[in-house]
Design an enzyme around this catalytic site. Structure first.
Site, PDB file in Angstrom:
ATOM      1  CE  LYS A  92      -3.960   1.871   2.668  1.00  0.00           C
ATOM      2  NZ  LYS A  92      -4.885   1.660   3.900  1.00  0.00           N
ATOM      3  CB  SER A 135      -8.101   0.401   6.104  1.00  0.00           C
ATOM      4  OG  SER A 135      -9.105   1.709   6.022  1.00  0.00           O
ATOM      5  CB  SER A 162      -8.174   3.351   2.965  1.00  0.00           C
ATOM      6  OG  SER A 162      -7.350   2.751   3.859  1.00  0.00           O
TER       7      SER A 162
END
Ligand SMILES: [Mg+2]
Ligand SMILES: [Zn+2]
Lengths: 474, 99, 461
Positions: free
Chosen positions: C56, C155, C131
């Site tokens: 990420k 997330s 996210s």
């Protein structure tokens, strides 16, 4: 109409650690800009703080020296504000749960005599960087080397009643922290900085007037001057029917003037909250007690000991205990066999002179003790002793007796040598001899001086005078 | 609405966040909606002075006082928007004063 | 050709093919090959030798940019490396790509990326969750077997559920946050996605363990990979009634029922339990996370790194306000404003202090249930399956409620994970396991047994 002054001080002291408060960068001073930095002190994305054990220990030692209560749990908090030399947009400090609270510092008020100034709190925090506003046109230059330098902030109660008292408190506070080994508290190096709060009120009034804060004062003299100036500014405002606004001021040491720093109103809302990157600082009570037991002798105790054990006058005690190293040197000289009062005189005279010039005590304590022995024993005059001292300072490994001999400074008590100088002096000054014999007794001093001069200081004055008297006598 | 437009403007100044005037009404409405929503926590009773919950270690582990700087793969000159003679440069402070 | 180099080249081909998902913000074939050569030069080979892992883009790496999907960090390349990626590389893994996310990890759909939304691998009109939507989509699309995400309030679990992959959030402090760009520091956890429980567990184990650079890591050695178990005999699985409301989506409900039956079949004792403060998890989260975020994001001011914008006044205040006003997207600005408000003078007690108190009550609910003999909790991960892009963008609170089942474990700092438990109308349904503090190994072992007993891609009705 008179006004009473109410002063409280916030002192930032930099504990002497090897590394910074929250990262492994060196706690050093004077590196090229932005070279002593890492992800933590640059506030880079993803960087995290890890507190320095020694900074915590020195904070505890300082708190104990000030008689504070050290709390078993304290909390690091974030103080949020924007400024170019504050890379994270917050300063890690302590807020509602500081390391220590509730101490006191005793000092001598020039107006009120001995006073006790309360210490509200001592907390740990990190320093910010440095902004230079006049280096480039329309730009502020930022150096982040100082970011993350450990600081102990020490907040006094509003107990000081004059600028001179504020200064006396600072001297006493500084002395305590230096003795405790927390910091060198050097204003030149910026390891001690002062923010001063002042308000005025009518005598007898219990509430406090509106206070103002003078920031970043970097000498005790400036603290006193800035507070004098602020007192007059506030009284001037009040007496002309105005009122005091709660402002922050900057002191210009060059002009002696105060300037109001226009601060945005919101910047006072620091939005403190516990720093989620730092779990609570938990100190074992037994560990705190061990640090208390390990505290070195503090100034009050040392002053009492010098007066009691060495019988020194108050002035001497004050000079010898002003800095811990001076006392340590003095005690080493006494321990090596010197008479305490003589040792005090030599340390306050020659040795402190050396300290001012060279920053150290060049003559080893046992050598100074030997030299003092030569002087008190009459082998060397006081005058000559100072010459020997100067020579010892350059050659600390030479024994003082040998030095005195090499320089021809050993006093001559031998009758025949003294008689030779006396005869020569009397022969050279027949007029004075006649006047002495006619009753002008004070000329004895003149003759003694001439003999000392002729002997280049080597003649023992205690033996010269009887000799002169017998030669001049009826 | 629990939050006025003025309050949102004040908070935006505190956060140093420019909000274009034309965006302000909508933004203020959304902030108010969120603040009203989280305001339901007010209905939970109990001791507000209780020690706050802490995830992770109960006490901070201290670092030994050793100089061990974390190296930077590249220095500030490589990532600073404006950098000269070793300094980060920013526009000079307007009416802010040096504190 | 070494196995690592082969894997690198195959991954590069798959990454190229996956471009339409917009799941990746940065990758390069050259960097992938360099990763493989580095892995080959390491001895011994390591538990993750040659395994391509996507990361990420809020985890800093020194080779690739780290943007947090924000304009404000466009082009920023970190001068230091995260502990987690350093440990993965040391275990032989190949850092394959930096994945798209909601800006600064703020969002539940990966629609709040400054670089465009991520598409769901099964239907481009749907969101992958967020996210960590980019990482979830890449694993679901078979581009990489595992990926790193970050959790602040679900997330990883929520997009894992939407995409039909495994997502594991360890307990707070299990994996170092050093190098994870902070959002809500007291909640943030680097977490792992995998196609299988074993893959996610292996990645988690390699990253875990105390880190002297993060004072919030727990003083524990790295996790051992879980010991596989064939059944759930002897385990008490609690079903919190607050997580199974009457209006729960029918497909999700059916998936949960099927998984509960499977667990019963594996010998688990199923017991209904109650977590009375569960309904306050989302509002509590939306006080604490924005408050911490407002402070954590103060450093993006255009002074030292990242993008600088200057307003017409040209002074310092204009640098700050314009850089931040234009550099941050709408959701980030909203959260900074909310966070600043709840910490500001006069509001701290009503919001921030109150939320801290409720957070303690939420954590206490879990502690009480686990202390009373429940080994693990099982709940749906999300109230619905993946929703359409744009469905929740008008009302921020509606978007926040997508995290209604995942927030609480984040607030309590305890381990939790999502695994695929079936599909409803073709879309993945996730089941959530929640473990007590330091219960990662038990949770992963139980998840492994359930995974083996249940076809996670079968229709549930
Ligand atoms: Mg301070
Ligand atoms: Zn540093």
């Amino acid at each position: 109409m008179t006004w009473e002054t109410v002063i409280g001080l916030e002192v930032h002291v930099q504990p002497t650690t090897r590394s910074k408060m929250f990262c492994g960068c060196a706690n050093s001073f004077g590196d090229p800009p932005n070279t002593n930095v890492c992800p933590v002190c640059l506030g880079l994305p993803g960087a995290l703080p890890v507190p320095n054990a020694e900074a915590v220990r020195l904070g505890v030692v300082g708190a104990l020296a000030l008689g504070c209560t050290v709390h078993p749990t304290s909390i690091f908090a974030r103080k949020n504000y924007f400024y170019p030399d504050l890379p994270k947009g917050y300063q890690v400090s302590q807020y509602d749960r500081p390391l220590a609270t509730g101490g006191a510092v005793r000092c001598e008020s020039p107006e009120r005599g001995p006073i006790e100034v309360s210490i509200t709190r001592l907390h740990l925090e990190e320093d910010a960087g440095k902004s230079l506003h006049d280096r480039y046109p329309r730009r502020t230059a930022v150096d982040l080397n100082r970011c993350g330098t450990p600081l102990c902030e020490i907040v006094s109660g509003p107990d000081l009643r004059s600028p001179a008292e504020a200064r006396a408190y600072l001297v006493a506070l500084r002395q305590l922290l230096v003795y405790a080994g927390v910091s060198d508290c050097s204003m030149e190096k910026g390891t001690l900085r002062v923010d001063a709060n002042l308000s005025v009120r009518r005598p007898g009034q219990s509430g406090l007037g509106t206070k103002t804060e003078v920031k970043n004062l970097n000498s005790f003299a400036f603290v006193e001057k800035a507070l004098e100036a602020e007192y007059h500014r506030q009284v001037g405002l009040l007496e002309s029917g105005g009122r005091v606004e709660q402002v922050t001021l900057l002191f210009n040491a060059g002009t002696g003037e105060l300037r109001v720093a226009r601060v945005k109103e919101e910047s006072h809302d620091y939005r403190y909250f516990p720093d989620p990157d730092l779990p609570p600082l938990v100190l074992a009570p037994a560990w705190v007690e061990a640090e208390r037991a390990g505290l070195p002798e503090l100034p009050t105790a040392r002053r009492a000991r010098y007066a009691d054990r060495f019988g020194l006058p108050g002035y001497d005690v004050g000079v010898l205990t002003a800095e811990p190293e001076t006392g340590a040197y003095f005690e080493a000289v006494v321990a090596a066999g010197a008479d305490p009062k003589a040792a005090a005189n030599w340390v306050m005279g020659e040795a402190l002179g050396s300290l001012r010039e060279t920053g150290g005590f060049p003559v080893p304590a046992p050598r100074l003790a030997e030299l003092i022995g030569l002087v008190t024993g009459g082998a060397v005059s006081h005058q000559a002793g100072r010459k020997v001292y100067a020579e010892l300072a350059a050659h600390p490994d030479h024994p003082p007796g040998v030095v005195a001999e090499r320089l021809g400074l050993l006093q001559v008590g031998d009758e025949s040598a003294l008689a030779g100088w006396v005869e020569a002096v009397l022969a050279a000054h027949p007029g004075e001899v006649a006047r002495f014999r006619a009753g002008e007794a004070k000329l004895l001093g003149f003759f003694t001086g001439q003999v000392m001069k002729a002997s280049q200081g080597k003649a023992d004055p205690k033996k010269v005078q009887p000799l002169l008297r017998s030669r001049l006598g009826p | 609405m629990s939050l006025t437009r003025e309050q949102v403007e004040k908070v935006a100044r505190l956060a140093e966040l420019h909000v274009p005037p034309e965006e302000l009404p909508a933004l203020a409405g959304q902030i108010a909606r969120i603040v009203d929503y989280v305001g339901q926590l007010g209905e939970v009773g109990g001791d507000e002075q209780a020690p706050p919950f802490l995830a992770g270690p109960a006490a901070v582990a201290l670092r030994e006082d050793v100089v061990r700087p974390s190296p930077l793969v590249r220095g500030p000159a490589a990532f600073a928007p404006e950098f000269r003679d070793g300094f980060f440069l920013v526009p000079r402070l307007g009416h802010l004063e040096d504190l | 050709m070494s196995r690592a180099l082969e894997a690198a080249r195959a991954t590069a081909r798959r990454l190229e093919a996956a471009a339409p998902l917009n799941a990746v913000l940065h990758w390069s074939a050259a960097e992938l090959e360099a990763e493989a050569r580095r892995a080959d030069a390491q001895a011994p080979a390591g538990a993750l030798y040659g395994v391509p892992i996507a990361v990420k883009d809020n985890i800093v790496t020194t080779e690739a940019p780290t943007t947090c999907a924000s304009r404000i960090l466009e082009g920023f390349v970190s001068p230091f490396e995260a502990t987690a990626t350093r440990r993965l590389r040391a275990a032989g893994a190949l850092i394959a790509a930096k994945t798209n996310l909601d800006e600064f990890a703020m969002g539940s759909s990966t629609e709040h990326s400054a670089f465009g939304r991520v598409h769901h691998p099964l239907d481009p009109a749907l969101v992958p969750g967020g996210s960590s939507g980019g990482s979830a989509a890449l694993v679901a699309a078979g581009v990489v077997p595992a990926a790193l995400g970050s959790e602040t309030g679900g997330s990883v679990r929520q997009p894992a559920a939407f995409c039909g992959v495994v997502g594991v959030k360890p307990g707070y402090g299990r994996v170092s946050r050093a190098g994870l760009v902070a959002f809500g520091s007291s909640l943030d956890c680097i977490s792992a996605f995998g196609r299988t429980v074993a893959d996610a567990a292996a990645v988690l184990a390699a990253m875990s363990g105390h880190d002297p650079d993060d004072a919030t890591t727990i003083p524990e050695p790295p996790l051992a990979p879980p010991v596989a178990r064939a059944d759930l005999r002897g385990l008490v699985i609690g079903l919190p009634r607050e997580y199974l409301p009457g209006d729960l989506d029918a497909g999700v409900r059916a998936g949960v029922d099927r998984a509960v039956e499977a667990m019963r079949g594996l010998g688990a004792t199923i017991r209904e339990v109650s977590l009375p403060h569960a309904r306050y998890a989302v509002p509590t989260y939306y006080v604490i996370a924005p408050a911490e975020a407002a402070s954590n994001l103060a450093r993006y001011d255009g002074a030292r790194y990242g993008v600088r914008r200057l307003g017409p006044a040209g002074d310092l205040a204009s640098l700050y306000r314009t850089t931040r006003g234009e550099g941050f997207g709408l959701e980030v600005r909203r959260r900074i404003l909310v966070g600043t408000y709840v910490l500001s003078a006069g509001y701290y007690d009503a919001y921030y202090r109150k939320a801290q108190q409720v957070r303690a009550l939420i954590a206490d609910d879990f502690r009480r249930v686990f202390a009373a003999g429940t080994d693990l909790l099982f709940t749906p991960t999300t109230p619905t399956t993946a929703f359409r892009a744009g469905a929740n963008t008008a009302d921020p609170v509606a978007m926040y409620l997508a995290d209604v089942f995942v927030c609480a474990a984040s607030l309590a700092g305890i381990p939790a994970m999502s695994l695929p438990i079936g599909r409803a109308e073709g879309l993945p349904v996730g089941g959530q396991l929640i473990a007590p503090e330091r219960g990662e190994s038990l949770m992963l072992a139980a998840a492994g047994a359930l995974e083996a007993a249940l076809d996670g891609t079968a229709e549930v009705r």
